[in-house]
Design a protein around this motif. Structure first.
Motif, short mmCIF file in Angstrom:
data_model
loop_
_atom_site.label_atom_id
_atom_site.label_comp_id
_atom_site.label_asym_id
_atom_site.label_seq_id
_atom_site.Cartn_x
_atom_site.Cartn_y
_atom_site.Cartn_z
N TYR A 192 0.83 -1.21 0.00
CA TYR A 192 0.00 0.00 0.00
C TYR A 192 0.86 1.26 0.00
N THR A 193 0.33 2.30 -0.61
CA THR A 193 0.93 3.63 -0.50
C THR A 193 0.08 4.40 0.52
N PHE A 194 0.68 5.38 1.19
CA PHE A 194 -0.16 6.17 2.10
C PHE A 194 -1.02 7.12 1.25
N GLY A 195 -2.19 7.47 1.76
CA GLY A 195 -3.11 8.35 1.02
C GLY A 195 -4.26 7.56 0.40
N PHE A 196 -3.99 6.31 0.07
CA PHE A 196 -5.01 5.46 -0.56
C PHE A 196 -6.18 5.23 0.38
N ASP A 197 -5.87 4.91 1.63
CA ASP A 197 -6.95 4.61 2.58
C ASP A 197 -7.89 5.81 2.75
N THR A 198 -7.31 7.01 2.80
CA THR A 198 -8.14 8.21 2.94
C THR A 198 -9.04 8.36 1.71
N ALA A 199 -8.45 8.21 0.52
CA ALA A 199 -9.23 8.38 -0.71
C ALA A 199 -10.37 7.37 -0.78
#
Ligand code: F6P
Length: 348
Positions: free
Chosen positions: A134-141
């Motif tokens: 995973y990259t960070f930012g994906f979960d928020t999106a």
């Protein structure tokens, strides 16, 4: 040693968490840190600010990036590589932490090969960077898009409409797939699975025949029609603009509107579309992204401390590990069939 930090490409929730963690750990390791402004643009223009405990205080929960960002490509600018190397020297940067996606880290990788001490941190809401789970930012999106789908459901139901929701995802459908599954979409269209409009209409008709008065279609901005259906030679369905950024990417956005018109024409059901756009990128990061960004930042500072350049912090299972920048930028991480088939079980 003086460590430079930059954030490049599209902004992303969690960037400030990474910056804060790099600064905290680097200062504890007795280094000085500067923030280079607006990604590679700041390197070409020697534009930077001091980063210390004060300038990085109170930023953990804030969206965007305190350093600013740009899509400037060093290699598209005249003598870019030479100027970048000279300017980093002039700013006194001994090691650089580049926080970015494929484009930003692609430049980082080239500069590393040219002798610059670089480590990378994987950032993108699209989650399409290779060599990390995973990259960070994906979960928020995904959370933003899921909430939007929940909201779209109630209005779709009230008005007996088909609702098309367009989410981001240029080359990979991770946001569409995850938010579509979490938000109960009836059809999910992603770049990895070219589609046929009549098949989408069949699913909507099938739902109507079992008494469902509304349908939700979640479409990634980069979704494509199957070749024989395609009216445009470049393989894309609809491009709202043909403007390109300095990495050569066409600015997307518009497939949702055109698809909605087509569905209404072919099924007779009243159809509306919603484009989520940059709402998915803005605002506060989720707790998951704050933690992941923090872990990446601490790890990147330790890579610098150990002199392990040309590497990127990556998430593998539950662990943060080092991978080579080359592996990260060699190819994109696209959606696999197994996950898509989970979503397909709920189509129609
Ligand atoms: O951050 C990646 C991304 O979200 C893509 O999905 C999208 O195509 C692109 O950014 C749009 O970014 P911008 O409008 O800032 O160029």
């Amino acid at each position: 040693m003086k460590i430079g930090v930059l954030t490049g490409g599209g902004d992303c929730p969690g960037l400030n968490a990474v910056i804060r963690a790099v600064v905290r750990r680097s200062i504890a390791n007795n280094h000085q840190v500067i923030g280079i402004k607006k990604g590679w643009k700041g390197v070409l223009e020697k534009d930077f600010m001091e980063l210390n405990l004060d300038t990085t205080s109170g930023i953990l929960h804030r969206g965007g990036t305190i350093l600013g960002s740009s899509r400037t490509n060093v290699y598209k600018s005249e003598d870019g590589e030479k100027r970048a190397i000279e300017n980093l020297k002039a700013m006194g940067v001994d090691a650089l932490v580049a926080i970015g996606g494929e484009d930003t880290l692609g430049v980082a990788n080239k500069l590393h090969k040219a002798g610059v001490n670089v480590v990378g941190v994987p950032k993108t809401i699209d989650n399409d960077l290779n060599a990390t789970d995973y990259t960070f930012g994906f979960d928020t999106a995904v959370n933003v898009a899921t909430e939007a789908l929940d909201r779209i459901h109630t209005t779709a139901d009230s008005h007996s409409r088909v609702m098309v929701v367009e989410v981001m995802g240029r080359h990979a459908g991770w946001i569409a797939l995850h938010s579509g599954i979490a938000g109960g979409a009836d059809v999910i269209l992603i770049p990895e699975k070219p589609f046929v409009i009549d098949e989408v209409c069949d699913i909507i008709n099938k739902r109507a025949s079992r008494g469902k008065n509304f349908s939700i279609v979640c479409v990634a901005e980069g979704a494509k029609l199957k070749a024989d259906e395609n009216e445009q030679k470049d393989g894309s369905f609809v491009l709202s603009s043909l403007k390109k950024d300095s990495f050569g990417h066409v600015m997307l956005g518009g497939i949702g509107n055109v698809l909605a018109e087509e569905i209404e024409k072919r099924t007779g059901f009243e159809t509306r579309s919603t484009v989520l756009g940059h709402i998915q990128r803005g605002g506060s990061p989720t707790a998951f992204d704050r933690v992941l960004g923090t872990r990446f930042g601490i790890f990147a500072a330790e890579l610098v401390q150990k002199g392990e350049y040309g590497k990127m912090a990556a998430l593998k299972g539950n662990k943060i590990i080092a991978v080579s920048l080359q592996d990260a930028v060699g190819k994109l991480k696209t959606v696999d069939d197994e996950l898509y088939s989970v979503a397909e079980a709920f189509f129609g």
